[in-house]
Write an enzyme that holds these catalytic residues in place. Sequence first.
Site, PDB file in Angstrom:
ATOM      1  N   HIS A   1      -7.501  -5.934  -0.563  1.00 53.51           N
ATOM      2  CA  HIS A   1      -6.345  -5.045  -0.612  1.00 53.51           C
ATOM      3  C   HIS A   1      -5.056  -5.852  -0.590  1.00 53.51           C
ATOM      4  O   HIS A   1      -4.819  -6.624   0.325  1.00 53.51           O
ATOM      5  CB  HIS A   1      -6.413  -4.106   0.594  1.00 53.51           C
ATOM      6  CG  HIS A   1      -5.377  -3.029   0.594  1.00 53.51           C
ATOM      7  ND1 HIS A   1      -4.946  -2.391  -0.546  1.00 53.51           N
ATOM      8  CD2 HIS A   1      -4.676  -2.473   1.624  1.00 53.51           C
ATOM      9  CE1 HIS A   1      -4.050  -1.481  -0.225  1.00 53.51           C
ATOM     10  NE2 HIS A   1      -3.854  -1.517   1.084  1.00 53.51           N
TER      11      HIS A   1
ATOM     12  N   ASP B   1      -9.040  -4.130  -5.927  1.00 52.98           N
ATOM     13  CA  ASP B   1      -8.504  -3.578  -4.690  1.00 52.98           C
ATOM     14  C   ASP B   1      -9.141  -2.200  -4.485  1.00 52.98           C
ATOM     15  O   ASP B   1      -8.962  -1.299  -5.299  1.00 52.98           O
ATOM     16  CB  ASP B   1      -6.983  -3.441  -4.808  1.00 52.98           C
ATOM     17  CG  ASP B   1      -6.313  -2.986  -3.525  1.00 52.98           C
ATOM     18  OD1 ASP B   1      -6.925  -2.221  -2.759  1.00 52.98           O
ATOM     19  OD2 ASP B   1      -5.152  -3.375  -3.297  1.00 52.98           O
TER      20      ASP B   1
ATOM     21  N   SER C   1       0.835  -1.204   0.000  1.00 54.61           N
ATOM     22  CA  SER C   1       0.000   0.000   0.000  1.00 54.61           C
ATOM     23  C   SER C   1       0.871   1.256   0.000  1.00 54.61           C
ATOM     24  O   SER C   1       1.663   1.444  -0.910  1.00 54.61           O
ATOM     25  CB  SER C   1      -0.950  -0.065   1.202  1.00 54.61           C
ATOM     26  OG  SER C   1      -1.992   0.860   1.090  1.00 54.61           O
TER      27      SER C   1
END
Length: 530
Positions: free
Chosen positions: A499, A471, A247
């Site tokens: 995710h 995602d 991320s």
Amino acid sequence: MNQTRPRRGPRPPRFDRLGDRWRIPALVAGLAAASVLLSGCLSAMIPDASPRPTSSKAADVDGVPADLLPFYEQDLAWTDCDGFDCTTVTAPLDWADPSKGEIELSVIRSRAEGSGEPIGSLLTNPGGPGASGVGLIRDSVSFAVSDPVRQRFDVIGFDPRGVGESTAVTCFDASAMDAYLFDIPQGARGTDAWTDELLARHQEFGEACEANSDGILPYITTDNAARDMDLLRAVLGDTELNYLGYSYGTFLGATYAKLFPEKVGRLVLDGAIDPSIPGLDVGITQGIGFESALRAYMADCLTDDECPFRGTVDEAMADLGTLLASVDRDPIPNGDGRMLGADSLMTAIVAALYSQDSWAYLTTALSDVLEGNADVAFQLADFYYNRQDGAYLDNQTEAFRAYNCMDYPVDATDEEQAAAEALLAAEAPTVAPYWSGPDPCQVWPYPATGVRERITAEGAAPIVVVGTTNDPATPYEWSVSLAEQLSSGVLVTRVGEGHTGYNKGNACVDSAVETYLLDGTPPEDGLRCE
């Protein structure tokens, strides 16, 4: 995010976190035992507790300026911490002027478990910005990396500057944070009074951060954090950086590659952020991504007799929109005195959309809200903010704001803002009414120093970028874009929900990542894992 989201965009203050990937299993565990939902940790995978030797490798100081040599040449004092190795590394507060002071970086090591010589260190970052890398390894190392990787690498977690056990951003106490995140504004949503009240809250928050953080706020930037990573690489005795970032951690890793392309070893960036797009576009794209994830959840929910919705996906989404509007008009009281309004309910929804494993819990929460019970929804919202029994277990919210307000310029025009919100309303009609709000960075104590630009990292070794097709937090198109920008980018696609993609049960993705980390052989660019 951590983020998370990776960036503050046009969203309410209570929406400031995407990327906390490593805590998702604790949420799933809460399906069976809600009393331990908020523990925020997994059963730690502890190596043997025998004494850990300090690395004998010399620090790599090639090309380091003289005024930075004392940092690069420092000796590390490792201590045992619950079966892991822990140490503290000293870094300059300001890399451009090391005379301005110093900060401390907290580091943890899970030593390679194989019998042979380890490949080296593998630095990791769980996202945020603001998630604890020390906590990632200490509480859930097996979630951070797979067993084959742990056999060959000393897996390193660290709290970036401003975060957790490192020199940290500090803002509100717990009661003030509760008011900031959960109190419902008095003004009607979208009115000038509502906007003014939220901006006043943002300003109060920023002033508290400035007052309580001992002058570090201007230096809490991803650029500085990437330079810290090069210091960690060197003092750990590695000539190249091996790194796994999730991320927001992909932006940190890409920034490192931009600054130190010749030092790039085996980099894997999972759930990528596009460094070239402005903050306004980030927020809008994420809103659309969560609408898509919510529709996927709803399609699955409708196949279950326990689902509180009926009809088609469109009809169920419309009913959810009605529910959100209802709690926006008439918030539901919780046993602890908080009121569940639409913003907190949306936070709960988002928390559960990070992983398909959490969808059943979202069904429970929405069913209860329809019955006038806010307890499970607040458990989800508290999980999102890592809040337990009225206390906040870390400073993720503070660090998230500090990084994003320094990394992303506040530069959208009124016309651009209006066009973005129109796009969001058209593409994400359920999410949109509760996604927009005044930008908190308008009133941050310092102007942004970061820039939004393409990152090519010319001369870097292959960099593997993993993207998941649905995602919601870091939409797939961002991974495609980053892989295209990087001169040595290699794209791996995971077809699925949730995710990030590595170490989540997809053998194709796991094999591609592990082969690169362990053997140095990158996967074929464009590999698609169904």
